[in-house]
Design an enzyme around this catalytic site. Structure first.
Site, PDB file in Angstrom:
ATOM      1  N   ALA A   1     -18.515 -32.712  56.999  1.00 23.05           N
ATOM      2  CA  ALA A   1     -19.108 -31.944  56.227  1.00 23.05           C
ATOM      3  C   ALA A   1     -18.495 -31.550  55.245  1.00 23.05           C
ATOM      4  CB  ALA A   1     -20.747 -33.180  55.209  1.00 23.05           C
TER       5      ALA A   1
ATOM      6  N   SER B   1     -14.885 -28.338  62.672  1.00 20.37           N
ATOM      7  CA  SER B   1     -14.493 -29.605  62.819  1.00 20.37           C
ATOM      8  C   SER B   1     -14.535 -29.978  64.279  1.00 20.37           C
ATOM      9  CB  SER B   1     -12.837 -29.256  62.678  1.00 20.37           C
ATOM     10  OG  SER B   1     -12.531 -30.817  62.525  1.00 20.37           O
TER      11      SER B   1
ATOM     12  N   CYS C   1     -19.688 -36.797  68.875  1.00 18.39           N
ATOM     13  CA  CYS C   1     -20.153 -38.303  68.536  1.00 18.39           C
ATOM     14  C   CYS C   1     -19.589 -38.293  70.232  1.00 18.39           C
ATOM     15  CB  CYS C   1     -19.027 -39.319  67.513  1.00 18.39           C
ATOM     16  SG  CYS C   1     -19.579 -38.651  66.172  1.00 18.39           S
TER      17      CYS C   1
ATOM     18  N   ARG D   1      -3.770 -24.621  54.924  1.00 21.61           N
ATOM     19  CA  ARG D   1      -4.495 -25.576  53.987  1.00 21.61           C
ATOM     20  C   ARG D   1      -4.712 -25.032  52.681  1.00 21.61           C
ATOM     21  NH1 ARG D   1      -7.721 -30.995  56.126  1.00 21.61           N
ATOM     22  NH2 ARG D   1      -6.155 -31.645  57.865  1.00 21.61           N
TER      23      ARG D   1
ATOM     24  N   ASP E   1     -25.674 -34.582  56.931  1.00 18.74           N
ATOM     25  CA  ASP E   1     -26.555 -34.676  58.209  1.00 18.74           C
ATOM     26  C   ASP E   1     -28.132 -33.611  57.401  1.00 18.74           C
ATOM     27  OD1 ASP E   1     -25.556 -35.918  59.589  1.00 18.74           O
ATOM     28  OD2 ASP E   1     -26.356 -34.730  61.930  1.00 18.74           O
TER      29      ASP E   1
ATOM     30  N   TRP F   1     -16.591 -71.019  64.910  1.00 17.27           N
ATOM     31  CA  TRP F   1     -17.579 -70.546  64.316  1.00 17.27           C
ATOM     32  C   TRP F   1     -17.636 -69.452  64.834  1.00 17.27           C
ATOM     33  CZ3 TRP F   1     -19.222 -72.601  60.152  1.00 17.27           C
ATOM     34  CH2 TRP F   1     -18.758 -73.943  59.475  1.00 17.27           C
TER      35      TRP F   1
END
Ligand code: FAD
Length: 470
Positions: free
Chosen positions: A14, A40, A44, A71, A305, A456
Site C-alpha cells: 500500500a 516492496s 504472498c 522515482r 491490511d 457450458w
C-alpha cells in the site's frame, strides 16, 4: 497547502503504491518511513520460497531502494513511526536510537498487519509464524539439513543473517505441526511436505479454509490426506511445549511430539501508532476509512491490511486484508493526495489458494454470511467437467453459487477443481461487481473450446441450476 511533505508509513504494497503514484502525478515531496530493512516484498510468495519453487528470496522483491529513490521517493528504512499528533500534523519517528518529529501535509498509514501468535510461544526454536521475508528465510534454514543448506538461495538482500545461522545449526525437523487451516496454513503444509517433513495440520473449526465453503474445504482435506498429511479438524492446539526448542504440542489434554510448528491463526492490524489520536476503528481494530481512504483525522489516510474497506455486496464496512486491496487503495490515495480524487474501490473478498494440484477460489458472501447480512440466500453446489469430456486433462469442478431469493442478485460463490478452477472465480467476481442477477450470469457469452471448457462452462451450469431453483 503547507510546504510539508506527504508522509507514508510502511514501505510495502500500500505504502509504495501510494508514494509511486503520488510522485508520478505531483511535484511535491514524499517521504516513506519503513521500520524494517526490506521494502516492496511479496509476502504472498514466501510459502513458495520455503517450498522451493521460488528459487531465491530476493526474487520476491519488486522495487529496489535505488529504484524507489529514482522515482523521487525519499525512502527511510530502519525508521519506525511510533506516534502521530494530528493537532500538530507531525509524526514521531525512531531511528538509530534517536527520536525526531516529522511534519506532514498529508499522512498515509500503510503499516500492514502482524501475524497473531495467540497463546503460542513462538520464541521457542522451531516455532514460527510467517509474516515477512526473514520468517521465510528462518523457516527455510530450519528445515534444511545443515550440510545441504544452500545459502545462495537468500540472494543479496538485507536478510537477518544471525537468525538464519541460528536455524541452520539446529537439527532439521522430522515432524511438524501446522496450527491453523486458513490459506497460510494450507500453503505452508504443502511447502513442508515438499521439503520432506511429516505434517500434522490442526484446525479448530470443523473444516479447512472456512471462507471457501464446505465443498472446497472437503476437497482440500482429502487432497492433503492423499499427500500423507494428517488433518485434525475440530481440534484446538492449546500450547507449544519445549525448553528452548519445541518438542511437543499440548492438544486434547495430551501431548504429541513435534519438532516444528508453524502458527497461522490470523493477523492483527498494526494500528498502535494511532493510539490516543481519537481515530475511528472498524472490524478487528482496523482503521476506519471512507471511499477515498480517509480516516476521521484531518489529512490522515489509511490503506492495506491496517484499514477497513467497503464490501461490494453488503455496502458495509469490512476488513479483507489481501494484496490487491492494498495495492489498489494505495495507488488511489496517491492520486487523491496529488489532487485527483480517486475512490479506493469496494472489495468482494475474492481469494484463491492451491493445495498441491487442487485450486480453490471464493468471492462475496456464501449462504451463512449472506443470511447474517440480512439477505434471503439460496445456494446450489454443482459438479461439472472443466473441459469437453473427450478432451484430455479435464477435472471435475465444484461450483457453489449463492444468490438472493428476492432479487436474484449474485451474492457469492466458491469453486474448487484441479483444472484452472481458480481463474474461474474471476467471472463470479465480475458478476458481483456488476450487480448481475443469476439470470444475467446464465446469459453471459463465456468462451468455449474443448481444451478450455465444455460448451457450458461450470459457472454457467451453476447459474442455470440455481436460476431454475429461483
Ligand atoms: P505490509 O505488506 O505488511 O507492509 C506494511 C509495512 O509497514 C511493513 O513493511 C512494515 O514493516 C511497515 N511498518 C509497520 N509498522 C510501521 C511503523 N510503525 N513505522 C514504519 N513502518 C512500519 N494476499 C493475496 O491477495 N494473495 C495471496 O496469495 C497472499 N498470500 C499471503 C501469504 C502470506 C504468508 C502472507 C503473510 C500474506 C499474504 N497475502 C496474500 C496478504 C498480502 O501480502 C497483504 O494483504 C499485503 O502485503 C498488505 O500490504 P500492506 O502494504 O498493507 O502491508
Amino acid at each position: 497547502m503547507t510546504g510539508d511533505p506527504f508522509v507514508v508509513v510502511g514501505g510495502d504494497a500500500a505504502g509504495l503504491s501510494a508514494a509511486s503514484k503520488f510522485r508520478r502525478e505531483a511535484d511535491r515531496d514524499v517521504i516513506v518511513f519503513e521500520k524494517g530493512r526490506w521494502i516492496s516484498y511479496a509476502h504472498c510468495g514466501t510459502p513458495y520460497f520455503v517450498e522451493g519453487s521460488v528459487e531465491r528470496l530476493t526474487d520476491l522483491l519488486s522495487l529496489s531502494p535505488p529504484a524507489a529513490e529514482e522515482r523521487g521517493i525519499d525512502l527511510r528504512r530502519g525508521h519506525e513511526v511510533v506516534s502521530v499528533s494530528p493537532a500538530d500534523r507531525t509524526v514521531t519517528v525512531h531511528a538509530d536510537g534517536e527520536r525526531f518529529d516529522q511534519p506532514y501535509a498529508e499522512l498515509l498509514v500503510a503499516t500492514g498487519a502482524s501475524a497473531a501468535a495467540g497463546p503460542f510461544d513462538t520464541a521457542l526454536d522451531g516455532a514460527f509464524t510467517l509474516h515477512g521475508l526473514d520468517d521465510a528465510a528462518a523457516i527455510d534454514a530450519y528445515v534444511a539439513a545443515p550440510e545441504e543448506y544452500d545459502r545462495d538461495r537468500l540472494g543479496d538482500g538485507p536478510v537477518d543473517a544471525d537468525r538464519v545461522d541460528h536455524n541452520v545449526a539446529l537439527d532439521p525437523p522430522e515432524r511438524a505441526a501446522v496450527v491453523g487451516g486458513g490459506y497460510v496454513g494450507v500453503e505452508m503444509t504443502e511447502a513442508l511436505v515438499a521439503r520432506g517433513v511429516e505434517v500434522h495440520l490442526y484446525q479448530r473449526s470443523d473444516r479447512l479454509l472456512p471462507p471457501f465453503g464446505a465443498a472446497a474445504g472437503e476437497r482440500v482435506e482429502s487432497t492433503l490426506e492423499a499427500q500423507g498429511v494428517t488433518v485434525h479438524t475440530g481440534t484446538s492446539v492449546e500450547e507449544l511445549v519445549g525448553e528452548g526448542r519445541i518438542d511437543a504440542l499440548r492438544v486434547d489434554g495430551g501431548t504429541r511430539p513435534v519438532d516444528m510448528a508453524v502458527v497461522g491463526i490470523g493477523i492483527e492490524p498494526n494500528a498502535t501508532l494511532l493510539d490516543g489520536t481519537g481515530v475511528d476503528r472498524g472490524p478487528n481494530g482496523a482503521i476506519r476509512t471512507d471511499d477515498y481512504g480517509r480516516t476521521n483525522l484531518p489529512a490522515v489516510y489509511a490503506a492495506g491490511d491496517v484499514a477497513t474497506a467497503r464490501h461490494a455486496v453488503t455496502g458495509e464496512e469490512t476488513w479483507v486484508p489481501l494484496g490487491l486491496t492494498a495495492n489498489r487503495a494505495g495507488r488511489a490515495i496517491g492520486s487523491t493526495v496529488a489532487g485527483d480524487p480517486t475512490p479506493v474501490g469496494d472489495v468482494a473478498g475474492t481469494a484463491v489458494v492451491k493445495a498441491f494440484d487442487l485450486e480453490c477460489g471464493r468471492v462475496g458472501l456464501l449462504a451463512e454470511a449472506a443470511a447474517d447480512a440480512g439477505f434471503d440466500p439460496v445456494g446450489e453446489t454443482i459438479t461439472a467437467g472443466s473441459r469437453s469430456g473427450y478432451y484430455p486433462g479435464g477435472d471435475e469442478t465444484v461450483v457453489t453459487l449463492v444468490a438472493d431469493r428476492t432479487s436474484g442478485r449474485v451474492l457469492g460463490g466458491a469453486i474448487a477443481g484441479e483444472d484452472r478452477a481458480a481463474v474461474r472465480i474471476d467471472t463470479l467476481a465480475t458478476a458481483i461487481e456488476a450487480d448481475l442477477t443469476v439470470a444475467e450470469l446464465e446469459r453471459l457469452d463465456l468462451a468455449y473450446a474443448p481444451p478450455f471448457s465444455p460448451v457450458w462452462d461450470p459457472v454457467l451450469v451453476a447459474a442455470k441450476v440455481l436460476n431454475g431453483r429461483l
